[in-house]
Design a protein around this motif. Structure first.
Motif, mmCIF file in Angstrom:
data_model
loop_
_atom_site.group_PDB
_atom_site.id
_atom_site.type_symbol
_atom_site.label_atom_id
_atom_site.label_comp_id
_atom_site.label_asym_id
_atom_site.label_seq_id
_atom_site.Cartn_x
_atom_site.Cartn_y
_atom_site.Cartn_z
ATOM 1 N N GLU A 147 0.901 -1.293 0.161
ATOM 2 C CA GLU A 147 -0.080 0.016 -0.081
ATOM 3 C C GLU A 147 0.986 1.245 -0.034
ATOM 4 O OE1 GLU A 147 -2.428 -0.146 3.380
ATOM 5 O OE2 GLU A 147 -3.592 -1.831 2.645
ATOM 6 N N ARG A 148 0.583 2.065 -0.652
ATOM 7 C CA ARG A 148 1.374 3.470 -0.880
ATOM 8 C C ARG A 148 1.163 4.157 0.553
ATOM 9 N NH1 ARG A 148 1.105 8.167 -5.263
ATOM 10 N NH2 ARG A 148 1.925 6.420 -6.585
ATOM 11 N N ASP A 149 2.475 4.434 0.994
ATOM 12 C CA ASP A 149 2.232 5.172 2.552
ATOM 13 C C ASP A 149 2.937 6.423 2.700
ATOM 14 O OD1 ASP A 149 1.866 4.673 5.201
ATOM 15 O OD2 ASP A 149 4.146 4.597 5.648
ATOM 16 N N PHE A 150 3.881 6.685 1.629
ATOM 17 C CA PHE A 150 4.581 7.948 1.417
ATOM 18 C C PHE A 150 5.158 8.476 0.175
ATOM 19 C CE2 PHE A 150 8.033 5.916 3.288
ATOM 20 C CZ PHE A 150 9.071 6.730 2.723
ATOM 21 N N GLN A 151 5.414 9.462 -0.055
ATOM 22 C CA GLN A 151 6.144 9.949 -1.355
ATOM 23 C C GLN A 151 6.947 11.070 -0.972
ATOM 24 O OE1 GLN A 151 2.571 9.317 -2.503
ATOM 25 N NE2 GLN A 151 2.019 10.975 -1.102
ATOM 26 N N MET A 152 8.006 11.320 -1.835
ATOM 27 C CA MET A 152 8.913 12.338 -1.284
ATOM 28 C C MET A 152 9.648 12.927 -2.639
ATOM 29 S SD MET A 152 12.262 10.762 0.300
ATOM 30 C CE MET A 152 11.362 10.100 1.516
ATOM 31 N N CYS A 153 10.094 14.176 -2.736
ATOM 32 C CA CYS A 153 10.717 14.852 -3.965
ATOM 33 C C CYS A 153 11.967 15.609 -3.385
ATOM 34 C CB CYS A 153 9.809 15.883 -4.580
ATOM 35 S SG CYS A 153 10.789 16.596 -6.026
ATOM 36 N N VAL A 154 13.214 15.357 -3.838
ATOM 37 C CA VAL A 154 14.399 15.833 -3.129
ATOM 38 C C VAL A 154 15.189 16.502 -4.408
ATOM 39 C CG1 VAL A 154 16.623 15.170 -2.143
ATOM 40 C CG2 VAL A 154 14.639 13.863 -1.645
ATOM 41 N N GLN A 155 15.417 17.851 -4.053
ATOM 42 C CA GLN A 155 16.311 18.650 -4.910
ATOM 43 C C GLN A 155 17.730 18.140 -4.687
ATOM 44 O OE1 GLN A 155 13.771 20.592 -3.180
ATOM 45 N NE2 GLN A 155 12.580 19.769 -4.676
ATOM 46 N N LEU A 156 18.721 18.041 -5.764
ATOM 47 C CA LEU A 156 19.833 17.473 -5.676
ATOM 48 C C LEU A 156 21.077 18.479 -6.056
ATOM 49 C CD1 LEU A 156 19.154 13.991 -7.300
ATOM 50 C CD2 LEU A 156 19.297 14.567 -4.907
ATOM 51 N N ASN A 157 22.216 18.252 -5.487
ATOM 52 C CA ASN A 157 23.363 19.312 -5.741
ATOM 53 C C ASN A 157 24.184 18.479 -6.946
ATOM 54 O OD1 ASN A 157 23.623 21.585 -4.259
ATOM 55 N ND2 ASN A 157 23.967 20.510 -2.491
ATOM 56 N N PRO A 158 24.926 19.058 -7.722
ATOM 57 C CA PRO A 158 25.534 18.330 -8.728
ATOM 58 C C PRO A 158 26.396 17.323 -8.213
ATOM 59 C CG PRO A 158 25.764 20.773 -9.032
ATOM 60 C CD PRO A 158 25.154 20.544 -7.676
ATOM 61 N N LYS A 159 26.571 16.202 -8.863
ATOM 62 C CA LYS A 159 27.220 14.969 -8.574
ATOM 63 C C LYS A 159 28.759 15.320 -8.346
ATOM 64 C CE LYS A 159 28.119 12.116 -11.725
ATOM 65 N NZ LYS A 159 27.866 11.454 -12.884
ATOM 66 N N ILE A 160 29.477 14.739 -7.243
ATOM 67 C CA ILE A 160 30.767 14.647 -7.063
ATOM 68 C C ILE A 160 31.492 13.441 -7.308
ATOM 69 C CG2 ILE A 160 32.694 15.324 -5.450
ATOM 70 C CD1 ILE A 160 30.716 16.927 -3.916
ATOM 71 N N SER A 161 32.406 13.249 -8.293
ATOM 72 C CA SER A 161 33.144 12.050 -8.639
ATOM 73 C C SER A 161 34.110 11.782 -7.865
ATOM 74 C CB SER A 161 33.534 12.035 -10.226
ATOM 75 O OG SER A 161 34.263 10.766 -10.364
ATOM 76 N N VAL A 162 34.069 10.633 -6.717
ATOM 77 C CA VAL A 162 35.209 10.324 -6.038
ATOM 78 C C VAL A 162 36.230 9.502 -6.563
ATOM 79 C CG1 VAL A 162 35.402 8.842 -3.647
ATOM 80 C CG2 VAL A 162 33.307 10.371 -4.158
ATOM 81 N N GLY A 163 35.788 8.868 -7.664
ATOM 82 C CA GLY A 163 36.856 8.295 -8.501
ATOM 83 C C GLY A 163 36.525 6.588 -8.446
ATOM 84 N N PRO A 164 37.279 5.868 -9.365
ATOM 85 C CA PRO A 164 37.045 4.429 -9.321
ATOM 86 C C PRO A 164 37.686 3.497 -8.007
ATOM 87 C CG PRO A 164 38.932 5.051 -10.833
ATOM 88 C CD PRO A 164 38.476 6.551 -10.448
ATOM 89 N N GLY A 165 37.009 2.600 -7.658
ATOM 90 C CA GLY A 165 37.279 1.760 -6.613
ATOM 91 C C GLY A 165 37.321 0.256 -7.346
ATOM 92 N N ILE A 166 37.741 -0.224 -6.382
ATOM 93 C CA ILE A 166 37.868 -1.916 -6.692
ATOM 94 C C ILE A 166 36.483 -2.459 -7.200
ATOM 95 C CG2 ILE A 166 39.813 -2.205 -5.121
ATOM 96 C CD1 ILE A 166 38.056 -3.527 -3.252
ATOM 97 N N TRP A 167 35.484 -1.825 -6.864
ATOM 98 C CA TRP A 167 34.189 -2.375 -7.092
ATOM 99 C C TRP A 167 33.547 -1.370 -8.305
ATOM 100 C CZ3 TRP A 167 34.532 -6.911 -5.335
ATOM 101 C CH2 TRP A 167 34.984 -7.158 -4.103
ATOM 102 N N GLY A 168 34.046 -0.480 -8.621
ATOM 103 C CA GLY A 168 33.425 0.406 -9.876
ATOM 104 C C GLY A 168 33.644 2.030 -9.472
ATOM 105 N N GLN A 169 32.755 2.779 -10.230
ATOM 106 C CA GLN A 169 33.021 4.295 -9.994
ATOM 107 C C GLN A 169 32.146 4.736 -8.626
ATOM 108 O OE1 GLN A 169 34.599 6.880 -11.448
ATOM 109 N NE2 GLN A 169 33.721 8.230 -10.157
ATOM 110 N N ARG A 170 32.883 5.445 -8.003
ATOM 111 C CA ARG A 170 32.394 5.970 -6.621
ATOM 112 C C ARG A 170 31.517 7.430 -6.881
ATOM 113 N NH1 ARG A 170 30.753 2.079 -2.818
ATOM 114 N NH2 ARG A 170 32.442 0.604 -2.712
#
Length: 259
Positions: A113-136
């Motif tokens: 059953e739908r319980d709640f919804q939300m909307c978030v405004q985001l800052n630009p993405k910061i690339s942390v760099g590649p890790g052993i499992w993928g891009q962070r």
């Protein structure tokens, strides 16, 4: 008593005071972002004609009384179910390991059953760099709003998304943020999400570009998550033992989810 579906009306809007000097609240539809003075009857009339709201209800909540009213002219009335009776002997025999157990105590079927919804405004993405499992990647929250069956409010600035992007661009997300309720005084609720956004590579590439994300049909990719919450506020202690699953979409510099 309010009309049938008034709770659904309130859940579809975020209330705010446009100016500190305003005596009346304004209400913004979270489905089309239109703003009007707070008035349940007029808000309801808007939802009856809001294509975004009606489309969302058809897909996620077909028993919604406002959707039913828009189609048939009257809201649905769900008849109350009689309480289940449990005989003591039946209960006892159900734990003896015999074949009657499955008949006496069938496993409850999970229902969403739908319980709640939300909307978030985001800052630009910061690339942390590649890790052993993928891009962070790291994305912080500017602000946001939420509403549901148990309350409504804002998202406190400073929340964050941690992303792990696989070579095929499938993205694992972990989010941590804080909800503030519209109560006086407000309650604060800590939220943690975890989930995956997957789909065709060309679609996921466009989702990473805020200028193209609005053009992507949410049905062409999957963004699913599970959520848990924690608070010490006595008014919302029931959230501590709750479990939620949800779906999300990316719209430009915003992220929307329904749980």
């Amino acid at each position: 008593m309010g009309r049938i579906g008034d709770g659904d009306v309130h859940a579809a809007y975020v209330e705010f005071r446009a100016k500190e000097s305003d005596k009346c609240l304004s209400a913004q539809c979270i489905y089309c972002q239109s703003v009007r003075a707070k008035n349940t009857s007029r808000q309801r009339q808007h939802l009856l004609e809001c294509p975004n709201y009606l489309s969302a209800m058809k897909e996620h909540n077909p028993d919604n009384p406002i959707l039913h009213e828009s189609i048939n002219g009257t809201p649905t009335v769900t008849p109350a179910k009689p309480p289940k009776k449990r005989d003591h002997e039946t209960m006892m025999s159900g734990f003896q390991g015999d074949s009657s157990a499955s008949r006496a105590f069938p496993i409850p079927k999970p229902v969403l059953e739908r319980d709640f919804q939300m909307c978030v405004q985001l800052n630009p993405k910061i690339s942390v760099g590649p890790g052993i499992w993928g891009q962070r990647n790291w994305i912080s929250y500017i602000s946001g709003h939420w509403n549901g069956r148990w309350g409504k409010g804002t998202i406190v600035p400073g929340g964050q998304d941690k992303q792990l992007v696989a070579p095929d661009l499938s993205t694992h997300l972990e989010s941590s943020y804080l909800l503030q309720t519209h109560d006086h005084p407000p309650a604060y609720i800590s939220v943690k999400n975890e989930g995956w956004r997957v789909g065709p590579r060309d679609v996921l590439e466009k989702l990473e570009d805020p200028s193209q994300a609005d053009e992507i049909d949410p049905k062409t990719y999957s963004f699913r998550m599970y959520i848990h919450m924690e608070t010490g506020d006595s008014r919302y202690l029931h959230l501590n033992t709750g479990m939620w699953v949800g779906s999300g979409i990316r719209k430009g510099t915003e992220s929307e989810s329904s749980c």
